[in-house]
Scaffold this motif. Structure first.
Motif, short mmCIF file in Angstrom:
data_model
loop_
_atom_site.label_atom_id
_atom_site.label_comp_id
_atom_site.label_asym_id
_atom_site.label_seq_id
_atom_site.Cartn_x
_atom_site.Cartn_y
_atom_site.Cartn_z
N THR A 1 -4.51 4.54 -1.88
CA THR A 1 -5.28 5.64 -2.49
C THR A 1 -5.38 5.43 -4.00
O THR A 1 -6.45 5.61 -4.59
CB THR A 1 -4.62 7.00 -2.18
OG1 THR A 1 -4.47 7.15 -0.76
CG2 THR A 1 -5.47 8.15 -2.73
N VAL A 2 -4.26 5.02 -4.63
CA VAL A 2 -4.27 4.74 -6.08
C VAL A 2 -5.26 3.61 -6.37
O VAL A 2 -6.06 3.67 -7.32
CB VAL A 2 -2.85 4.38 -6.58
CG1 VAL A 2 -2.89 3.82 -7.99
CG2 VAL A 2 -1.94 5.60 -6.53
N GLN B 1 -8.75 4.89 -6.09
CA GLN B 1 -9.12 5.70 -7.25
C GLN B 1 -9.51 4.82 -8.44
O GLN B 1 -10.47 5.11 -9.15
CB GLN B 1 -7.94 6.63 -7.65
CG GLN B 1 -7.68 7.77 -6.69
CD GLN B 1 -8.83 8.74 -6.60
OE1 GLN B 1 -9.64 8.86 -7.52
NE2 GLN B 1 -8.95 9.42 -5.46
N LYS B 2 -8.72 3.74 -8.61
CA LYS B 2 -9.02 2.80 -9.72
C LYS B 2 -10.40 2.17 -9.53
O LYS B 2 -11.20 2.09 -10.46
CB LYS B 2 -7.95 1.70 -9.79
CG LYS B 2 -6.66 2.14 -10.44
CD LYS B 2 -5.67 0.98 -10.49
CE LYS B 2 -4.36 1.40 -11.16
NZ LYS B 2 -3.36 0.33 -11.12
N ILE B 3 -10.65 1.70 -8.28
CA ILE B 3 -11.95 1.06 -7.99
C ILE B 3 -13.08 2.07 -8.14
O ILE B 3 -14.15 1.76 -8.70
CB ILE B 3 -11.95 0.44 -6.57
CG1 ILE B 3 -11.01 -0.77 -6.54
CG2 ILE B 3 -13.36 0.00 -6.16
CD1 ILE B 3 -10.76 -1.34 -5.17
N GLU C 1 6.77 4.07 5.52
CA GLU C 1 6.01 2.88 5.09
C GLU C 1 4.51 3.17 5.06
O GLU C 1 3.78 2.78 4.14
CB GLU C 1 6.30 1.71 6.04
CG GLU C 1 7.61 1.03 5.74
CD GLU C 1 7.94 -0.05 6.76
OE1 GLU C 1 7.03 -0.40 7.57
OE2 GLU C 1 9.06 -0.54 6.75
N ASN C 2 4.06 3.91 6.10
CA ASN C 2 2.64 4.28 6.16
C ASN C 2 2.24 5.18 4.99
O ASN C 2 1.18 5.03 4.39
CB ASN C 2 2.33 4.98 7.49
CG ASN C 2 2.25 3.99 8.64
OD1 ASN C 2 2.13 2.79 8.42
ND2 ASN C 2 2.34 4.49 9.85
N ILE C 3 3.15 6.14 4.68
CA ILE C 3 2.91 7.07 3.56
C ILE C 3 2.82 6.28 2.25
O ILE C 3 1.92 6.50 1.44
CB ILE C 3 4.00 8.16 3.49
CG1 ILE C 3 3.82 9.14 4.66
CG2 ILE C 3 3.93 8.91 2.16
CD1 ILE C 3 5.00 10.05 4.90
#
Length: 196
Positions: free
Chosen positions: A21-22, A25-27, A12-14
């Motif tokens: 992270t995605v 990256q978008k922000i 769940e943490n992964i």
């Protein structure tokens, strides 16, 4: 906590790390685009302000140029007036000399005739420029030219620009000096339609 639960918790943490992270990256990509836009707009704003400064300098140069032209016009008007006065004085002197010359010539011609001599040539026969007619014609032509110039140079109706306060033509839609829109003090009322 059992091994299975621990593994599920790690999974769940992964997943959360991957999703976050995605999202990050978008922000980050959006931030990069926005920052580039910000830099570009700042550069444009700086250019606009520089252009505005140049336009204001140009406006002031034109205002000064107009002031100097008006000063030159005033000087020329005074010079023309003085020259016309001098010319009139010279014409009066010329006319007076003609008045003195004419009876003297008539007297000399009469004496010459008694001796059987030919009369002396008139001034206009001797030299056209010495005749009074020539000066009268010259004076009339100079006055006509002056009247035409005065009529042509009559200043147009003026008003003060609401932006730069310089004198501009009363009907000018835009100030030629500061390019500001000019509003009429007495705007035309819109015509009412017949069916109203």
């Amino acid at each position: 906590m059992g091994d299975e639960q621990e593994i599920m918790c790690k999974l769940e943490n992964i997943l959360e790390i991957r999703n976050k992270t995605v999202q990050m990256q978008k922000i980050k990509s959006r931030l990069k685009v926005e920052f580039e836009s910000l830099e570009s707009e700042e550069k444009h704003l700086k250019e606009y302000k520089q252009e505005m400064d140049l336009l204001l300098q140009e406006k002031m140069a034109h205002v000064e140029e107009l002031r100097l032209i008006h000063a030159d016009i005033n000087v020329m008007e005074s010079t023309i007036k003085q020259s016309e006065n001098d010319l009139n004085k010279l014409l009066e002197t010329t006319r007076r000399l003609h008045d003195e010359y004419k009876p003297l010539k008539e007297h000399v011609d009469a004496l010459r005739m008694t001796l059987g001599l030919h009369r002396l040539p008139n001034l206009n026969e001797e030299e056209e420029k010495l005749s009074l007619d020539y000066f009268e014609k010259q004076k009339a032509e100079k006055q006509d030219a002056r009247q035409t110039a005065t009529f042509r140079q009559q200043p147009p109706p003026m008003k003060a620009c609401l932006s730069c306060h310089q004198q501009i033509h009363r009907n000018a839609p835009i100030c030629p000096l500061c390019k500001a829109k000019s509003r009429s003090r007495n705007p035309k009322k819109p015509k009412r339609k017949p069916d109203e």
